[in-house]
Enzyme design. Structure first.
Site, PDB file in Angstrom:
ATOM      1  N   ASP A 286       0.833  -1.199   0.000  1.00 26.23           N
ATOM      2  CA  ASP A 286       0.000   0.000   0.000  1.00 26.23           C
ATOM      3  C   ASP A 286       0.868   1.251   0.000  1.00 26.23           C
ATOM      4  OD1 ASP A 286      -2.584   1.406   2.185  1.00 26.23           O
ATOM      5  OD2 ASP A 286      -2.349   1.428  -0.006  1.00 26.23           O
TER       6      ASP A 286
ATOM      7  N   ASP B  38      -3.169  -3.081  -2.558  1.00 25.78           N
ATOM      8  CA  ASP B  38      -4.215  -2.072  -2.622  1.00 25.78           C
ATOM      9  C   ASP B  38      -4.027  -1.218  -3.881  1.00 25.78           C
ATOM     10  OD1 ASP B  38      -5.218   0.839  -0.678  1.00 25.78           O
ATOM     11  OD2 ASP B  38      -6.428  -0.583  -1.836  1.00 25.78           O
ATOM     12  N   ASN B  39      -5.101  -0.588  -4.348  1.00 31.15           N
ATOM     13  CA  ASN B  39      -5.041   0.434  -5.410  1.00 31.15           C
ATOM     14  C   ASN B  39      -4.595  -0.068  -6.772  1.00 31.15           C
ATOM     15  OD1 ASN B  39      -3.566   2.028  -2.731  1.00 31.15           O
ATOM     16  ND2 ASN B  39      -5.602   2.625  -3.436  1.00 31.15           N
TER      17      ASN B  39
ATOM     18  N   GLU C  26     -11.407   4.067  -1.467  1.00 34.16           N
ATOM     19  CA  GLU C  26     -11.879   4.371  -0.113  1.00 34.16           C
ATOM     20  C   GLU C  26     -12.765   5.628  -0.079  1.00 34.16           C
ATOM     21  OE1 GLU C  26      -8.717   3.616  -0.863  1.00 34.16           O
ATOM     22  OE2 GLU C  26      -7.332   5.191  -0.320  1.00 34.16           O
TER      23      GLU C  26
ATOM     24  N   LYS D 194       3.023   3.379  -5.667  1.00 30.17           N
ATOM     25  CA  LYS D 194       2.461   2.381  -6.593  1.00 30.17           C
ATOM     26  C   LYS D 194       3.530   1.869  -7.558  1.00 30.17           C
ATOM     27  CE  LYS D 194      -0.745   3.420  -4.036  1.00 30.17           C
ATOM     28  NZ  LYS D 194      -0.742   2.642  -2.751  1.00 30.17           N
TER      29      LYS D 194
HETATM   30  N1  LIG Z   1       8.374   2.347   3.281  1.00 27.66           N
HETATM   31  C1  LIG Z   1       8.068   2.979   2.130  1.00 27.66           C
HETATM   32  N2  LIG Z   1       8.800   2.749   1.030  1.00 27.66           N
HETATM   33  C2  LIG Z   1       8.486   3.408  -0.112  1.00 27.66           C
HETATM   34  N3  LIG Z   1       7.493   4.319  -0.216  1.00 27.66           N
HETATM   35  C3  LIG Z   1       6.784   4.565   0.873  1.00 27.66           C
HETATM   36  C4  LIG Z   1       7.003   3.902   2.067  1.00 27.66           C
HETATM   37  N4  LIG Z   1       6.132   4.365   2.989  1.00 27.66           N
HETATM   38  C5  LIG Z   1       5.356   5.259   2.367  1.00 27.66           C
HETATM   39  N5  LIG Z   1       5.766   5.416   1.118  1.00 27.66           N
HETATM   40  C6  LIG Z   1       5.259   6.385   0.224  1.00 27.66           C
HETATM   41  C7  LIG Z   1       3.820   6.039  -0.060  1.00 27.66           C
HETATM   42  C8  LIG Z   1       2.942   7.241  -0.085  1.00 27.66           C
HETATM   43  C9  LIG Z   1       1.478   6.871  -0.025  1.00 27.66           C
HETATM   44  C10 LIG Z   1       1.140   5.661  -0.914  1.00 27.66           C
HETATM   45  N6  LIG Z   1      -0.318   5.506  -1.113  1.00 27.66           N
HETATM   46  C11 LIG Z   1      -0.915   6.196  -2.099  1.00 27.66           C
HETATM   47  O1  LIG Z   1      -0.275   6.956  -2.807  1.00 27.66           O
HETATM   48  C12 LIG Z   1      -2.404   6.081  -2.253  1.00 27.66           C
HETATM   49  C13 LIG Z   1      -3.064   7.028  -3.028  1.00 27.66           C
HETATM   50  C14 LIG Z   1      -4.452   6.980  -3.193  1.00 27.66           C
HETATM   51  C15 LIG Z   1      -5.143   8.002  -4.013  1.00 27.66           C
HETATM   52  C16 LIG Z   1      -6.201   7.632  -4.846  1.00 27.66           C
HETATM   53  C17 LIG Z   1      -6.855   8.587  -5.608  1.00 27.66           C
HETATM   54  C18 LIG Z   1      -6.456   9.906  -5.555  1.00 27.66           C
HETATM   55  F1  LIG Z   1      -7.093  10.840  -6.299  1.00 27.66           F
HETATM   56  C19 LIG Z   1      -5.399  10.288  -4.739  1.00 27.66           C
HETATM   57  C20 LIG Z   1      -4.743   9.335  -3.959  1.00 27.66           C
HETATM   58  C21 LIG Z   1      -5.204   5.971  -2.566  1.00 27.66           C
HETATM   59  C22 LIG Z   1      -4.541   5.024  -1.801  1.00 27.66           C
HETATM   60  O2  LIG Z   1      -5.230   4.029  -1.180  1.00 27.66           O
HETATM   61  C23 LIG Z   1      -3.147   5.058  -1.647  1.00 27.66           C
HETATM   62  O3  LIG Z   1      -2.558   4.078  -0.905  1.00 27.66           O
HETATM   63 MG   LIG Z   2      -3.948   2.468  -0.583  1.00 26.05          MG
END
Ligand SMILES: Nc1ncnc2c1ncn2CCCCCNC(=O)c1cc(-c2ccc(F)cc2)cc(O)c1O
Ligand SMILES: [Mg+2]
Length: 215
Positions: free
Chosen positions: A141, A169-170, A199, A144
């Site tokens: 999650d 997810d997603n 969600e 992406k």
């Molecule tokens: N340990 C690690 N290693 C690498 N990256 C890492 C990390 N830990 C964090 N991150 C960086 C992740 C940042 C958040 C990721 N999730 C998402 O970007 C996300 C976006 C949407 C979304 C959908 C429609 C829209 F219009 C807008 C947003 C929905 C979701 O359910 C999402 O999970």
């Molecule tokens: Mg998500």
């Protein structure tokens, strides 16, 4: 605005949820994100699918990539038996700080290991640092575009073994096309798409469950 969205989510938990009651934490976050401010938690609809997969797998060790405010961490940890745990990786220190407090409020800190860092940097150290042999369940999650490279990294590090379940997810929104193509076409995975919604919205999204079949 003075406070961040994660800080406002934590406030909603502290106002509405009961300490030591994970379900009340989940309900408080879902209510806030549905009626006050949208946030990227897996949410209640996809969360029920996540619950059913956790119950089906009954994992001993879970890896979650992308903690955010800890909503799905709490959903997973509340279903784990004593001795089982979830290791959750969060890149953003502000998100991690909020997640620690949400997890503590739910009373599940003994079942959760929150690690701050990027997945690509932390995964190679999993065996050595946490004594993990292989994960029974991985919940993807995070970024992406990291789903596919991190899946390959988990394979290379021997952290995915026969029977390991990946739940992503997603896969529709925002979408992870290269990951989907990989797990759906690889002879080493059995994949299934659980159609749902992004969600707190009516937009389509879903979870992809992929079981590793071994080499
Ligand atoms: N340990 C690690 N290693 C690498 N990256 C890492 C990390 N830990 C964090 N991150 C960086 C992740 C940042 C958040 C990721 N999730 C998402 O970007 C996300 C976006 C949407 C979304 C959908 C429609 C829209 F219009 C807008 C947003 C929905 C979701 O359910 C999402 O999970
Ligand atoms: Mg998500």
């Amino acid at each position: 605005t003075r406070t961040s969205r994660p800080q406002r989510i934590l406030k909603a938990v502290q106002r509405k949820a009961t300490v030591g009651d994970p379900q009340s934490v989940i309900t408080a976050i879902d209510h806030f994100c549905r009626h006050r401010e949208w946030a990227m938690n897996v949410g209640d609809e996809k969360g029920s699918i996540l619950d059913s997969v956790v119950n089906e797998v009954s994992p001993v060790t879970v890896l979650e990539l992308g903690t955010y405010c800890g909503y799905s961490t709490v959903r997973i940890a509340r279903l784990l038996p004593p001795g089982a745990c979830v290791i959750t990786l969060e890149f953003n220190p502000d998100y991690a700080a909020i997640a620690r407090q949400v997890i503590k409020w739910s009373g599940l800190e003994d079942k959760v290991q929150l690690v701050e860092g990027a997945s690509g940097d932390c995964i190679p150290w999993m065996k050595e640092h946490f004594g993990v042999q292989a994960f029974d369940l991985v919940f993807l999650d995070h970024w992406k575009e990291r789903y596919l490279p991190d899946t390959k990294l988990l394979e290379e590090c021997g952290l995915i073994q026969k029977g390991t379940v990946l739940l992503a997810d997603n896969v529709i929104c925002p979408g992870t096309p290269d990951y989907l193509e990989y797990v759906r076409n690889s002879p080493r995975y059995n994949s299934h798409y659980y159609r749902s919604h992004l969600e707190y919205t009516k937009a389509e999204d879903g979870l992809e469950k992929s079981v590793f079949l071994g080499y």
